[in-house]
Motif scaffolding. Structure first.
Motif, PDB file in Angstrom:
ATOM      1  N   ILE A   4     -66.160  95.685 162.902  1.00  0.00           N
ATOM      2  CA  ILE A   4     -65.402  95.186 161.752  1.00  0.00           C
ATOM      3  C   ILE A   4     -64.669  93.902 162.123  1.00  0.00           C
ATOM      4  CG2 ILE A   4     -63.557  95.708 160.102  1.00  0.00           C
ATOM      5  CD1 ILE A   4     -66.103  97.373 159.699  1.00  0.00           C
ATOM      6  N   VAL A   5     -64.102  93.856 163.314  1.00  0.00           N
ATOM      7  CA  VAL A   5     -63.431  92.646 163.777  1.00  0.00           C
ATOM      8  C   VAL A   5     -64.436  91.496 163.833  1.00  0.00           C
ATOM      9  CG1 VAL A   5     -62.230  91.566 165.728  1.00  0.00           C
ATOM     10  CG2 VAL A   5     -61.652  93.897 165.051  1.00  0.00           C
ATOM     11  N   GLY A   6     -65.630  91.789 164.347  1.00  0.00           N
ATOM     12  CA  GLY A   6     -66.679  90.765 164.396  1.00  0.00           C
ATOM     13  C   GLY A   6     -67.062  90.276 163.011  1.00  0.00           C
ATOM     14  N   LEU A   7     -67.164  91.198 162.065  1.00  0.00           N
ATOM     15  CA  LEU A   7     -67.487  90.799 160.697  1.00  0.00           C
ATOM     16  C   LEU A   7     -66.361  89.983 160.067  1.00  0.00           C
ATOM     17  CD1 LEU A   7     -69.300  93.946 159.251  1.00  0.00           C
ATOM     18  CD2 LEU A   7     -70.282  91.711 159.762  1.00  0.00           C
ATOM     19  N   LEU A   8     -65.119  90.313 160.384  1.00  0.00           N
ATOM     20  CA  LEU A   8     -63.993  89.537 159.862  1.00  0.00           C
ATOM     21  C   LEU A   8     -63.989  88.117 160.437  1.00  0.00           C
ATOM     22  CD1 LEU A   8     -61.144  92.223 159.870  1.00  0.00           C
ATOM     23  CD2 LEU A   8     -62.337  91.254 157.885  1.00  0.00           C
ATOM     24  N   ILE A   9     -64.334  87.993 161.718  1.00  0.00           N
ATOM     25  CA  ILE A   9     -64.454  86.663 162.323  1.00  0.00           C
ATOM     26  C   ILE A   9     -65.569  85.883 161.632  1.00  0.00           C
ATOM     27  CG2 ILE A   9     -65.078  85.409 164.435  1.00  0.00           C
ATOM     28  CD1 ILE A   9     -63.750  87.757 165.989  1.00  0.00           C
ATOM     29  N   LEU A  10     -66.708  86.554 161.412  1.00  0.00           N
ATOM     30  CA  LEU A  10     -67.833  85.918 160.719  1.00  0.00           C
ATOM     31  C   LEU A  10     -67.421  85.499 159.307  1.00  0.00           C
ATOM     32  CD1 LEU A  10     -70.838  85.142 160.533  1.00  0.00           C
ATOM     33  CD2 LEU A  10     -71.296  87.500 159.839  1.00  0.00           C
ATOM     34  N   LEU A  11     -66.711  86.369 158.602  1.00  0.00           N
ATOM     35  CA  LEU A  11     -66.242  86.047 157.257  1.00  0.00           C
ATOM     36  C   LEU A  11     -65.337  84.825 157.267  1.00  0.00           C
ATOM     37  CD1 LEU A  11     -66.007  86.787 154.226  1.00  0.00           C
ATOM     38  CD2 LEU A  11     -64.051  88.216 154.864  1.00  0.00           C
ATOM     39  N   ALA A  12     -64.424  84.766 158.234  1.00  0.00           N
ATOM     40  CA  ALA A  12     -63.516  83.616 158.328  1.00  0.00           C
ATOM     41  C   ALA A  12     -64.298  82.327 158.558  1.00  0.00           C
ATOM     42  CB  ALA A  12     -62.500  83.844 159.454  1.00  0.00           C
ATOM     43  N   LEU A  13     -65.297  82.381 159.421  1.00  0.00           N
ATOM     44  CA  LEU A  13     -66.108  81.186 159.685  1.00  0.00           C
ATOM     45  C   LEU A  13     -66.924  80.774 158.466  1.00  0.00           C
ATOM     46  CD1 LEU A  13     -67.340  81.883 163.329  1.00  0.00           C
ATOM     47  CD2 LEU A  13     -65.605  80.248 162.588  1.00  0.00           C
ATOM     48  N   LEU A  14     -67.420  81.764 157.722  1.00  0.00           N
ATOM     49  CA  LEU A  14     -68.201  81.448 156.517  1.00  0.00           C
ATOM     50  C   LEU A  14     -67.305  80.874 155.421  1.00  0.00           C
ATOM     51  CD1 LEU A  14     -70.575  84.542 156.367  1.00  0.00           C
ATOM     52  CD2 LEU A  14     -71.217  82.197 156.899  1.00  0.00           C
ATOM     53  N   LEU A  15     -66.127  81.458 155.229  1.00  0.00           N
ATOM     54  CA  LEU A  15     -65.219  80.985 154.184  1.00  0.00           C
ATOM     55  C   LEU A  15     -64.672  79.598 154.499  1.00  0.00           C
ATOM     56  CD1 LEU A  15     -63.243  84.214 153.258  1.00  0.00           C
ATOM     57  CD2 LEU A  15     -65.011  83.068 151.921  1.00  0.00           C
ATOM     58  N   SER A  16     -64.455  79.317 155.784  1.00  0.00           N
ATOM     59  CA  SER A  16     -63.945  77.999 156.162  1.00  0.00           C
ATOM     60  C   SER A  16     -65.067  76.967 156.264  1.00  0.00           C
ATOM     61  CB  SER A  16     -63.196  78.085 157.490  1.00  0.00           C
ATOM     62  OG  SER A  16     -64.090  78.467 158.531  1.00  0.00           O
ATOM     63  N   LYS A  17     -66.274  77.417 156.014  1.00  0.00           N
ATOM     64  CA  LYS A  17     -67.469  76.566 156.036  1.00  0.00           C
ATOM     65  C   LYS A  17     -67.735  75.944 157.406  1.00  0.00           C
ATOM     66  CE  LYS A  17     -67.184  75.612 151.190  1.00  0.00           C
ATOM     67  NZ  LYS A  17     -67.807  76.200 150.284  1.00  0.00           N
ATOM     68  N   ILE A  18     -67.180  76.559 158.451  1.00  0.00           N
ATOM     69  CA  ILE A  18     -67.504  76.140 159.813  1.00  0.00           C
ATOM     70  C   ILE A  18     -68.936  76.560 160.136  1.00  0.00           C
ATOM     71  CG2 ILE A  18     -66.965  76.544 162.250  1.00  0.00           C
ATOM     72  CD1 ILE A  18     -64.025  76.839 161.407  1.00  0.00           C
ATOM     73  N   MET A  19     -69.311  77.715 159.612  1.00  0.00           N
ATOM     74  CA  MET A  19     -70.662  78.246 159.812  1.00  0.00           C
ATOM     75  C   MET A  19     -71.354  78.324 158.457  1.00  0.00           C
ATOM     76  SD  MET A  19     -71.604  81.791 161.615  1.00  0.00           S
ATOM     77  CE  MET A  19     -73.240  82.413 161.666  1.00  0.00           C
ATOM     78  N   PRO A  20     -72.509  77.695 158.302  1.00  0.00           N
ATOM     79  CA  PRO A  20     -73.203  77.766 157.014  1.00  0.00           C
ATOM     80  C   PRO A  20     -73.855  79.135 156.799  1.00  0.00           C
ATOM     81  CG  PRO A  20     -74.476  76.480 158.579  1.00  0.00           C
ATOM     82  CD  PRO A  20     -73.178  76.826 159.255  1.00  0.00           C
ATOM     83  N   VAL A  21     -73.887  79.566 155.571  1.00  0.00           N
ATOM     84  CA  VAL A  21     -74.490  80.854 155.212  1.00  0.00           C
ATOM     85  C   VAL A  21     -75.972  80.871 155.585  1.00  0.00           C
ATOM     86  CG1 VAL A  21     -75.015  82.420 153.308  1.00  0.00           C
ATOM     87  CG2 VAL A  21     -72.845  81.223 153.360  1.00  0.00           C
ATOM     88  N   SER A  22     -76.627  79.734 155.479  1.00  0.00           N
ATOM     89  CA  SER A  22     -78.058  79.670 155.760  1.00  0.00           C
ATOM     90  C   SER A  22     -78.385  80.073 157.191  1.00  0.00           C
ATOM     91  CB  SER A  22     -78.587  78.262 155.483  1.00  0.00           C
ATOM     92  OG  SER A  22     -77.933  77.322 156.323  1.00  0.00           O
ATOM     93  N   LEU A  23     -77.391  80.046 158.081  1.00  0.00           N
ATOM     94  CA  LEU A  23     -77.617  80.400 159.475  1.00  0.00           C
ATOM     95  C   LEU A  23     -77.854  81.895 159.669  1.00  0.00           C
ATOM     96  CD1 LEU A  23     -77.742  78.926 162.187  1.00  0.00           C
ATOM     97  CD2 LEU A  23     -75.328  79.430 162.489  1.00  0.00           C
ATOM     98  N   ILE A  24     -77.421  82.725 158.704  1.00  0.00           N
ATOM     99  CA  ILE A  24     -77.586  84.180 158.834  1.00  0.00           C
ATOM    100  C   ILE A  24     -78.188  84.832 157.595  1.00  0.00           C
ATOM    101  CG2 ILE A  24     -75.700  84.445 160.475  1.00  0.00           C
ATOM    102  CD1 ILE A  24     -74.045  85.488 158.033  1.00  0.00           C
ATOM    103  N   GLU A  25     -78.485  84.057 156.575  1.00  0.00           N
ATOM    104  CA  GLU A  25     -78.860  84.602 155.268  1.00  0.00           C
ATOM    105  C   GLU A  25     -80.091  85.515 155.315  1.00  0.00           C
ATOM    106  OE1 GLU A  25     -78.904  82.922 150.753  1.00  0.00           O
ATOM    107  OE2 GLU A  25     -79.486  81.563 152.357  1.00  0.00           O
TER     108      GLU A  25
END
Length: 129
Positions: free
Chosen positions: A35-56
């Motif tokens: 869950i912590v990992g998913l929250l980190i991923l969510l933060a990166l996706l929402l801040s647009k540091i990581m594009p969604v296309s990288l894991i879609e």
């Protein structure tokens, strides 16, 4: 080539799960690391540091096979017939109630996000005019 991309994206998701688990273990917190990992991923996706296309595609594939993960749980219930007694009925009612709550909350969150996106699109169109 598509399967290689999907596997790579699944590895990225696993890395986030591993990072979350490592953080939880280092801090000694009693909280699921995934869950912590998913929250980190969510933060990166929402801040647009990581594009969604990288894991879609990898996430889509994992969601598509998600029902397979419930088969062992179903077989486990068959091995314990006492779960089908009064406790089983209470457990089933709890699962149904929590599922309904999850659907309602998810639906409301989706509506909020949709309204926000429509508002942003409307504002963008007004700026372009």
């Amino acid at each position: 080539m598509k399967w290689v991309r999907i596997i790579f994206q699944m590895v990225i998701l696993y890395v986030f799960s591993f990072i979350g688990t490592t953080i939880v273990n280092l801090l000694g917190v009693k909280f699921p690391g995934s869950i912590v990992g998913l929250l980190i991923l969510l933060a990166l996706l929402l801040s647009k540091i990581m594009p969604v296309s990288l894991i879609e595609e990898g996430a889509g594939f994992m969601l598509a096979i998600l029902p397979l993960f419930f088969v062992p749980a179903t077989v486990g219930v068959i091995n314990y017939p006492e779960l089908l007694s009064l406790h089983g009925i209470l457990l089933l009612l709890t699962v149904i109630a929590s599922t309904i709550c999850t659907i309602i909350i998810s639906g409301r969150i989706c509506k909020i996000i949709e309204k926000k996106e429509k508002l942003e699109t409307k504002e963008l169109k007004e700026v372009v005019k």
